[in-house]
Design a protein around this motif. Structure first.
Motif, PDB file in Angstrom:
ATOM      1  N   MET A   1       0.809  -1.218   0.000  1.00  0.00           N
ATOM      2  CA  MET A   1       0.000   0.000   0.000  1.00  0.00           C
ATOM      3  C   MET A   1       0.851   1.282   0.000  1.00  0.00           C
ATOM      4  N   ASP A   2       2.176   1.129   0.017  1.00  0.00           N
ATOM      5  CA  ASP A   2       3.025   2.320   0.055  1.00  0.00           C
ATOM      6  C   ASP A   2       2.810   3.218  -1.152  1.00  0.00           C
ATOM      7  N   ASP A   3       2.666   2.587  -2.335  1.00  0.00           N
ATOM      8  CA  ASP A   3       2.464   3.405  -3.530  1.00  0.00           C
ATOM      9  C   ASP A   3       1.117   4.097  -3.502  1.00  0.00           C
ATOM     10  N   LEU A   4       0.118   3.472  -2.859  1.00  0.00           N
ATOM     11  CA  LEU A   4      -1.183   4.124  -2.725  1.00  0.00           C
ATOM     12  C   LEU A   4      -1.068   5.347  -1.825  1.00  0.00           C
ATOM     13  N   LYS A   5      -0.349   5.212  -0.718  1.00  0.00           N
ATOM     14  CA  LYS A   5      -0.193   6.345   0.199  1.00  0.00           C
ATOM     15  C   LYS A   5       0.458   7.524  -0.520  1.00  0.00           C
ATOM     16  N   GLN A   6       1.434   7.238  -1.372  1.00  0.00           N
ATOM     17  CA  GLN A   6       2.074   8.309  -2.131  1.00  0.00           C
ATOM     18  C   GLN A   6       1.100   8.913  -3.134  1.00  0.00           C
ATOM     19  N   TYR A   7       0.293   8.044  -3.760  1.00  0.00           N
ATOM     20  CA  TYR A   7      -0.716   8.506  -4.709  1.00  0.00           C
ATOM     21  C   TYR A   7      -1.718   9.427  -4.014  1.00  0.00           C
ATOM     22  N   LEU A   8      -2.195   9.003  -2.847  1.00  0.00           N
ATOM     23  CA  LEU A   8      -3.158   9.803  -2.096  1.00  0.00           C
ATOM     24  C   LEU A   8      -2.554  11.145  -1.687  1.00  0.00           C
ATOM     25  N   THR A   9      -1.305  11.106  -1.246  1.00  0.00           N
ATOM     26  CA  THR A   9      -0.611  12.329  -0.838  1.00  0.00           C
ATOM     27  C   THR A   9      -0.452  13.286  -2.016  1.00  0.00           C
ATOM     28  N   ASP A  10      -0.027  12.750  -3.154  1.00  0.00           N
ATOM     29  CA  ASP A  10       0.196  13.584  -4.337  1.00  0.00           C
ATOM     30  C   ASP A  10      -1.110  14.174  -4.860  1.00  0.00           C
ATOM     31  N   ARG A  11      -2.153  13.351  -4.933  1.00  0.00           N
ATOM     32  CA  ARG A  11      -3.439  13.830  -5.442  1.00  0.00           C
ATOM     33  C   ARG A  11      -4.036  14.868  -4.488  1.00  0.00           C
ATOM     34  N   ALA A  12      -3.935  14.624  -3.171  1.00  0.00           N
ATOM     35  CA  ALA A  12      -4.456  15.584  -2.195  1.00  0.00           C
ATOM     36  C   ALA A  12      -3.743  16.926  -2.329  1.00  0.00           C
ATOM     37  N   ALA A  13      -2.438  16.878  -2.591  1.00  0.00           N
ATOM     38  CA  ALA A  13      -1.671  18.113  -2.761  1.00  0.00           C
ATOM     39  C   ALA A  13      -2.133  18.867  -4.004  1.00  0.00           C
ATOM     40  N   GLU A  14      -2.446  18.143  -5.077  1.00  0.00           N
ATOM     41  CA  GLU A  14      -2.964  18.780  -6.293  1.00  0.00           C
ATOM     42  C   GLU A  14      -4.303  19.456  -6.020  1.00  0.00           C
ATOM     43  N   VAL A  15      -5.157  18.767  -5.294  1.00  0.00           N
ATOM     44  CA  VAL A  15      -6.471  19.323  -4.962  1.00  0.00           C
ATOM     45  C   VAL A  15      -6.317  20.550  -4.072  1.00  0.00           C
ATOM     46  N   ASP A  16      -5.433  20.475  -3.072  1.00  0.00           N
ATOM     47  CA  ASP A  16      -5.225  21.611  -2.180  1.00  0.00           C
ATOM     48  C   ASP A  16      -4.720  22.836  -2.938  1.00  0.00           C
ATOM     49  N   ALA A  17      -3.797  22.607  -3.876  1.00  0.00           N
ATOM     50  CA  ALA A  17      -3.267  23.719  -4.660  1.00  0.00           C
ATOM     51  C   ALA A  17      -4.366  24.355  -5.509  1.00  0.00           C
ATOM     52  N   ALA A  18      -5.221  23.514  -6.085  1.00  0.00           N
ATOM     53  CA  ALA A  18      -6.323  24.024  -6.905  1.00  0.00           C
ATOM     54  C   ALA A  18      -7.333  24.773  -6.041  1.00  0.00           C
ATOM     55  N   LEU A  19      -7.657  24.234  -4.875  1.00  0.00           N
ATOM     56  CA  LEU A  19      -8.587  24.905  -3.970  1.00  0.00           C
ATOM     57  C   LEU A  19      -8.043  26.255  -3.530  1.00  0.00           C
ATOM     58  N   ASP A  20      -6.767  26.301  -3.227  1.00  0.00           N
ATOM     59  CA  ASP A  20      -6.140  27.550  -2.811  1.00  0.00           C
ATOM     60  C   ASP A  20      -6.246  28.614  -3.907  1.00  0.00           C
ATOM     61  N   ALA A  21      -6.096  28.163  -5.157  1.00  0.00           N
ATOM     62  CA  ALA A  21      -6.191  29.095  -6.281  1.00  0.00           C
ATOM     63  C   ALA A  21      -7.626  29.552  -6.533  1.00  0.00           C
ATOM     64  N   PHE A  22      -8.587  28.645  -6.333  1.00  0.00           N
ATOM     65  CA  PHE A  22      -9.992  28.970  -6.586  1.00  0.00           C
ATOM     66  C   PHE A  22     -10.575  29.907  -5.534  1.00  0.00           C
ATOM     67  N   LEU A  23     -10.200  29.711  -4.257  1.00  0.00           N
ATOM     68  CA  LEU A  23     -10.852  30.445  -3.165  1.00  0.00           C
ATOM     69  C   LEU A  23     -10.380  31.895  -3.054  1.00  0.00           C
ATOM     70  N   PRO A  24     -11.270  32.782  -2.588  1.00  0.00           N
ATOM     71  CA  PRO A  24     -10.823  34.141  -2.264  1.00  0.00           C
ATOM     72  C   PRO A  24      -9.726  34.083  -1.197  1.00  0.00           C
ATOM     73  N   LYS A  25      -8.781  34.991  -1.254  1.00  0.00           N
ATOM     74  CA  LYS A  25      -7.719  35.031  -0.258  1.00  0.00           C
ATOM     75  C   LYS A  25      -8.285  35.394   1.111  1.00  0.00           C
ATOM     76  N   ALA A  26      -7.603  34.966   2.153  1.00  0.00           N
ATOM     77  CA  ALA A  26      -8.108  35.152   3.515  1.00  0.00           C
ATOM     78  C   ALA A  26      -8.309  36.623   3.869  1.00  0.00           C
ATOM     79  N   ARG A  27      -7.511  37.504   3.281  1.00  0.00           N
ATOM     80  CA  ARG A  27      -7.607  38.931   3.630  1.00  0.00           C
ATOM     81  C   ARG A  27      -8.596  39.700   2.756  1.00  0.00           C
ATOM     82  N   GLN A  28      -9.156  39.027   1.773  1.00  0.00           N
ATOM     83  CA  GLN A  28     -10.135  39.711   0.917  1.00  0.00           C
ATOM     84  C   GLN A  28     -11.387  40.042   1.729  1.00  0.00           C
ATOM     85  N   ARG A  29     -11.881  41.246   1.602  1.00  0.00           N
ATOM     86  CA  ARG A  29     -13.042  41.663   2.388  1.00  0.00           C
ATOM     87  C   ARG A  29     -14.319  41.007   1.877  1.00  0.00           C
ATOM     88  N   PRO A  30     -15.233  40.645   2.808  1.00  0.00           N
ATOM     89  CA  PRO A  30     -15.077  40.665   4.267  1.00  0.00           C
ATOM     90  C   PRO A  30     -14.180  39.514   4.739  1.00  0.00           C
TER      91      PRO A  30
END
Length: 294
Positions: A1-30
Protein backbone atom coordinates in the motif's frame (compact mmCIF):
# COMPACT_ATOMS: atom_id res chain seq x y z
CA UNK A 1 0.00 0.00 0.00
CA UNK A 2 3.03 2.32 0.06
CA UNK A 3 2.46 3.41 -3.53
CA UNK A 4 -1.18 4.12 -2.73
CA UNK A 5 -0.19 6.35 0.20
CA UNK A 6 2.07 8.31 -2.13
CA UNK A 7 -0.72 8.51 -4.71
CA UNK A 8 -3.16 9.80 -2.10
CA UNK A 9 -0.61 12.33 -0.84
CA UNK A 10 0.20 13.58 -4.34
CA UNK A 11 -3.44 13.83 -5.44
CA UNK A 12 -4.46 15.58 -2.19
CA UNK A 13 -1.67 18.11 -2.76
CA UNK A 14 -2.96 18.78 -6.29
CA UNK A 15 -6.47 19.32 -4.96
CA UNK A 16 -5.23 21.61 -2.18
CA UNK A 17 -3.27 23.72 -4.66
CA UNK A 18 -6.32 24.02 -6.91
CA UNK A 19 -8.59 24.90 -3.97
CA UNK A 20 -6.14 27.55 -2.81
CA UNK A 21 -6.19 29.09 -6.28
CA UNK A 22 -9.99 28.97 -6.59
CA UNK A 23 -10.85 30.45 -3.16
CA UNK A 24 -10.82 34.14 -2.26
CA UNK A 25 -7.72 35.03 -0.26
CA UNK A 26 -8.11 35.15 3.51
CA UNK A 27 -7.61 38.93 3.63
CA UNK A 28 -10.13 39.71 0.92
CA UNK A 29 -13.04 41.66 2.39
CA UNK A 30 -15.08 40.66 4.27
CA UNK A 31 -12.02 38.91 5.66
CA UNK A 32 -13.66 36.98 8.50
CA UNK A 33 -15.77 34.73 6.29
CA UNK A 34 -12.91 34.10 3.86
CA UNK A 35 -10.62 33.25 6.75
CA UNK A 36 -13.26 30.90 8.18
CA UNK A 37 -13.74 29.22 4.80
CA UNK A 38 -10.04 28.50 4.58
CA UNK A 39 -9.86 27.43 8.23
CA UNK A 40 -12.54 24.80 7.61
CA UNK A 41 -11.36 23.71 4.18
CA UNK A 42 -7.67 23.35 5.00
CA UNK A 43 -8.13 21.53 8.29
CA UNK A 44 -6.12 18.49 7.26
CA UNK A 45 -8.72 16.24 5.60
CA UNK A 46 -7.60 13.30 3.46
CA UNK A 47 -9.50 14.61 0.40
CA UNK A 48 -11.10 11.20 -0.17
CA UNK A 49 -13.94 12.44 -2.38
CA UNK A 50 -11.82 14.57 -4.72
CA UNK A 51 -9.20 11.82 -4.99
CA UNK A 52 -11.94 9.35 -5.95
CA UNK A 53 -13.11 11.87 -8.56
CA UNK A 54 -9.63 11.99 -10.11
CA UNK A 55 -9.21 8.21 -9.91
CA UNK A 56 -12.55 7.70 -11.66
CA UNK A 57 -11.38 9.94 -14.50
CA UNK A 58 -8.28 7.76 -14.79
CA UNK A 59 -10.38 4.58 -14.80
CA UNK A 60 -12.29 5.95 -17.79
CA UNK A 61 -9.10 6.82 -19.65
CA UNK A 62 -9.38 10.56 -19.03
CA UNK A 63 -6.97 13.27 -17.88
CA UNK A 64 -7.29 13.83 -14.11
CA UNK A 65 -6.52 17.53 -14.60
CA UNK A 66 -9.81 17.89 -16.48
CA UNK A 67 -11.59 16.56 -13.38
CA UNK A 68 -9.98 19.04 -10.96
CA UNK A 69 -12.87 21.56 -10.96
CA UNK A 70 -15.29 18.71 -10.16
CA UNK A 71 -12.94 17.34 -7.50
CA UNK A 72 -12.68 20.73 -5.82
CA UNK A 73 -16.43 21.33 -6.07
CA UNK A 74 -17.29 18.11 -4.22
CA UNK A 75 -14.75 18.91 -1.50
CA UNK A 76 -16.28 22.36 -1.05
CA UNK A 77 -19.75 20.82 -0.74
CA UNK A 78 -18.44 18.19 1.67
CA UNK A 79 -16.77 20.80 3.87
CA UNK A 80 -19.90 22.96 3.92
CA UNK A 81 -21.88 19.94 5.13
CA UNK A 82 -19.37 19.32 7.95
CA UNK A 83 -19.44 22.96 9.08
CA UNK A 84 -23.23 22.86 9.30
CA UNK A 85 -23.38 19.35 10.79
CA UNK A 86 -21.10 20.45 13.65
CA UNK A 87 -23.38 23.36 14.66
CA UNK A 88 -25.08 23.21 18.09
CA UNK A 89 -28.50 22.98 16.41
CA UNK A 90 -27.36 19.90 14.44
CA UNK A 91 -24.81 17.34 15.71
CA UNK A 92 -23.22 19.85 18.13
CA UNK A 93 -19.55 18.86 17.94
CA UNK A 94 -16.56 20.82 19.20
CA UNK A 95 -13.87 18.95 17.26
CA UNK A 96 -13.33 18.29 13.57
CA UNK A 97 -10.12 16.82 12.13
CA UNK A 98 -8.40 17.28 15.48
CA UNK A 99 -9.07 20.97 16.01
CA UNK A 100 -11.96 23.20 17.15
CA UNK A 101 -14.91 23.29 14.77
CA UNK A 102 -15.73 26.40 12.78
CA UNK A 103 -18.46 27.63 15.13
CA UNK A 104 -16.20 27.23 18.17
CA UNK A 105 -13.65 29.57 16.58
CA UNK A 106 -15.85 32.03 14.67
CA UNK A 107 -19.26 31.74 16.35
CA UNK A 108 -22.50 30.11 15.26
CA UNK A 109 -23.66 32.85 12.90
CA UNK A 110 -20.35 33.07 11.07
CA UNK A 111 -20.24 29.27 10.78
CA UNK A 112 -23.66 29.28 9.08
CA UNK A 113 -22.45 31.92 6.63
CA UNK A 114 -19.18 30.04 6.09
CA UNK A 115 -21.06 26.89 5.15
CA UNK A 116 -23.30 28.90 2.82
CA UNK A 117 -20.26 30.49 1.18
CA UNK A 118 -18.51 27.14 0.69
CA UNK A 119 -21.61 25.67 -0.93
CA UNK A 120 -22.00 28.63 -3.27
CA UNK A 121 -18.30 28.51 -4.12
CA UNK A 122 -18.70 24.84 -5.10
CA UNK A 123 -20.90 25.77 -8.04
CA UNK A 124 -18.65 28.65 -9.08
CA UNK A 125 -15.70 26.24 -9.19
CA UNK A 126 -17.74 23.59 -10.98
CA UNK A 127 -18.53 26.14 -13.69
CA UNK A 128 -14.86 25.91 -14.68
CA UNK A 129 -15.43 22.32 -15.90
CA UNK A 130 -14.92 21.63 -19.59
CA UNK A 131 -17.98 20.00 -21.20
CA UNK A 132 -17.47 16.74 -23.10
CA UNK A 133 -19.27 15.25 -26.08
CA UNK A 134 -21.71 13.35 -23.85
CA UNK A 135 -21.93 15.78 -20.93
CA UNK A 136 -22.62 19.51 -21.29
CA UNK A 137 -21.78 21.83 -18.40
CA UNK A 138 -25.44 21.76 -17.33
CA UNK A 139 -25.10 18.01 -16.66
CA UNK A 140 -22.25 18.63 -14.20
CA UNK A 141 -24.22 21.35 -12.41
CA UNK A 142 -27.38 19.23 -12.19
CA UNK A 143 -25.39 16.27 -10.85
CA UNK A 144 -23.99 18.23 -7.93
CA UNK A 145 -27.19 20.22 -7.29
CA UNK A 146 -29.34 17.10 -6.97
CA UNK A 147 -26.79 15.51 -4.66
CA UNK A 148 -26.71 18.54 -2.37
CA UNK A 149 -30.47 19.02 -2.34
CA UNK A 150 -33.46 17.98 -0.28
CA UNK A 151 -33.70 14.45 -1.69
CA UNK A 152 -30.05 13.57 -1.04
CA UNK A 153 -27.58 15.31 1.29
CA UNK A 154 -30.03 17.62 3.06
CA UNK A 155 -32.75 14.96 3.05
CA UNK A 156 -30.37 12.50 4.68
CA UNK A 157 -29.58 14.99 7.42
CA UNK A 158 -33.31 15.55 7.96
CA UNK A 159 -33.86 11.80 8.35
CA UNK A 160 -30.82 11.58 10.63
CA UNK A 161 -32.11 14.33 12.94
CA UNK A 162 -35.61 12.89 13.03
CA UNK A 163 -34.23 9.42 13.77
CA UNK A 164 -32.33 10.38 16.92
CA UNK A 165 -33.57 8.49 19.94
CA UNK A 166 -35.73 6.16 17.83
CA UNK A 167 -35.37 2.43 17.19
CA UNK A 168 -34.67 2.43 13.47
CA UNK A 169 -34.47 -0.65 11.30
CA UNK A 170 -31.45 -1.47 9.17
CA UNK A 171 -33.45 -0.49 6.08
CA UNK A 172 -34.22 2.93 7.56
CA UNK A 173 -30.56 3.43 8.46
CA UNK A 174 -29.48 2.52 4.95
CA UNK A 175 -31.90 5.12 3.54
CA UNK A 176 -30.28 7.81 5.70
CA UNK A 177 -26.76 6.98 4.60
CA UNK A 178 -27.65 6.44 0.97
CA UNK A 179 -28.74 10.08 1.03
CA UNK A 180 -25.90 11.42 3.17
CA UNK A 181 -22.61 9.58 2.81
CA UNK A 182 -23.12 7.43 -0.28
CA UNK A 183 -24.72 10.11 -2.44
CA UNK A 184 -21.86 12.63 -2.34
CA UNK A 185 -19.22 9.93 -2.61
CA UNK A 186 -20.99 8.45 -5.65
CA UNK A 187 -21.33 11.88 -7.26
CA UNK A 188 -17.61 12.49 -6.76
CA UNK A 189 -16.93 9.38 -8.82
CA UNK A 190 -19.60 10.14 -11.41
CA UNK A 191 -18.28 13.66 -12.00
CA UNK A 192 -14.79 12.28 -12.54
CA UNK A 193 -16.14 9.79 -15.06
CA UNK A 194 -18.18 12.49 -16.79
CA UNK A 195 -15.09 14.67 -17.16
CA UNK A 196 -13.57 11.73 -19.09
CA UNK A 197 -16.65 11.43 -21.34
CA UNK A 198 -17.55 8.01 -19.88
CA UNK A 199 -20.06 5.83 -21.69
CA UNK A 200 -23.44 5.13 -20.10
CA UNK A 201 -22.27 1.63 -19.18
CA UNK A 202 -19.12 2.84 -17.45
CA UNK A 203 -21.03 5.55 -15.60
CA UNK A 204 -23.55 2.99 -14.36
CA UNK A 205 -20.81 0.62 -13.18
CA UNK A 206 -19.03 3.41 -11.33
CA UNK A 207 -22.31 4.51 -9.77
CA UNK A 208 -22.76 0.98 -8.39
CA UNK A 209 -19.19 1.08 -7.11
CA UNK A 210 -19.69 4.45 -5.43
CA UNK A 211 -22.98 3.50 -3.80
CA UNK A 212 -21.57 0.33 -2.26
CA UNK A 213 -18.30 2.01 -1.27
CA UNK A 214 -20.15 4.92 0.31
CA UNK A 215 -22.25 2.63 2.48
CA UNK A 216 -19.18 0.57 3.43
CA UNK A 217 -17.40 3.80 4.38
CA UNK A 218 -20.29 4.75 6.69
CA UNK A 219 -20.40 1.30 8.33
CA UNK A 220 -16.69 1.56 9.11
CA UNK A 221 -17.12 5.14 10.33
CA UNK A 222 -19.80 3.95 12.75
CA UNK A 223 -17.53 1.14 13.96
CA UNK A 224 -14.63 3.53 14.55
CA UNK A 225 -16.90 5.83 16.55
CA UNK A 226 -17.28 3.13 19.21
CA UNK A 227 -13.83 1.49 18.99
CA UNK A 228 -11.40 4.41 18.66
CA UNK A 229 -10.40 7.39 20.81
CA UNK A 230 -11.12 11.05 20.16
CA UNK A 231 -7.39 11.60 19.54
CA UNK A 232 -7.31 8.86 16.91
CA UNK A 233 -10.49 10.02 15.16
CA UNK A 234 -9.85 13.74 15.25
CA UNK A 235 -13.47 14.21 16.36
CA UNK A 236 -15.43 13.35 19.49
CA UNK A 237 -15.55 9.58 19.92
CA UNK A 238 -18.75 7.93 21.16
CA UNK A 239 -20.85 10.89 20.06
CA UNK A 240 -23.41 8.78 18.16
CA UNK A 241 -24.16 6.66 21.20
CA UNK A 242 -24.33 9.71 23.47
CA UNK A 243 -27.16 11.24 21.43
CA UNK A 244 -28.88 7.88 20.85
CA UNK A 245 -28.24 8.01 17.12
CA UNK A 246 -28.93 4.89 15.08
CA UNK A 247 -25.70 3.30 13.81
CA UNK A 248 -24.71 0.02 12.20
CA UNK A 249 -23.02 -1.35 15.37
CA UNK A 250 -26.05 -0.34 17.46
CA UNK A 251 -28.46 -2.14 15.13
CA UNK A 252 -26.32 -5.07 13.94
CA UNK A 253 -23.66 -5.43 16.62
CA UNK A 254 -19.93 -5.00 15.94
CA UNK A 255 -19.29 -8.41 14.38
CA UNK A 256 -22.19 -8.18 11.93
CA UNK A 257 -21.32 -4.57 11.16
CA UNK A 258 -17.80 -5.64 10.17
CA UNK A 259 -19.23 -8.39 7.97
CA UNK A 260 -21.52 -5.82 6.35
CA UNK A 261 -18.53 -3.59 5.56
CA UNK A 262 -16.78 -6.54 3.91
CA UNK A 263 -19.90 -7.48 1.94
CA UNK A 264 -20.38 -3.95 0.63
CA UNK A 265 -16.69 -3.59 -0.27
CA UNK A 266 -16.83 -6.88 -2.22
CA UNK A 267 -19.89 -5.58 -4.08
CA UNK A 268 -18.03 -2.38 -4.89
CA UNK A 269 -15.06 -4.34 -6.22
CA UNK A 270 -17.28 -6.46 -8.45
CA UNK A 271 -18.62 -3.33 -10.15
CA UNK A 272 -15.07 -2.48 -11.30
CA UNK A 273 -14.55 -5.68 -13.29
CA UNK A 274 -15.30 -4.06 -16.70
CA UNK A 275 -12.45 -1.58 -16.18
CA UNK A 276 -9.61 -4.06 -15.73
CA UNK A 277 -6.28 -2.51 -14.71
CA UNK A 278 -7.53 1.02 -15.32
CA UNK A 279 -9.48 0.83 -12.04
CA UNK A 280 -6.39 -0.19 -10.06
CA UNK A 281 -6.44 2.92 -7.90
CA UNK A 282 -10.15 2.67 -7.17
CA UNK A 283 -9.65 -0.93 -5.99
CA UNK A 284 -6.74 0.10 -3.79
CA UNK A 285 -8.74 2.93 -2.23
CA UNK A 286 -11.65 0.55 -1.46
CA UNK A 287 -9.26 -1.88 0.27
CA UNK A 288 -7.61 0.97 2.15
CA UNK A 289 -10.93 2.25 3.47
CA UNK A 290 -11.97 -1.20 4.64
CA UNK A 291 -8.74 -1.60 6.59
CA UNK A 292 -9.44 1.55 8.62
CA UNK A 293 -11.13 -0.71 11.16
CA UNK A 294 -8.01 -2.70 11.88
Amino acid sequence: MDDLKQYLTDRAAEVDAALDAFLPKARQRPATVHEAMRYSLFAGGKRLRPVLCLAAAEACGGDPDAALPSACAVELMHTYSLVHDDLPCMDDDDLRRGRPTCHKVYGDGMAVLTGDALLTEAFLVLSESSPTRRYPLAAFVAELAITGGSTKLIGGQVMDLEGEGKDLTKAQLVKIHEAKTAALLTTSIRLGAMSANATDGKLESLSTFGHALGLAFQVIDDILDVTQTTEKLGKTAGKDEAVAKATYPAILGLDKARKEAHRLTKKAMSALEPFGRKAHRLRQIAEYLLERDY
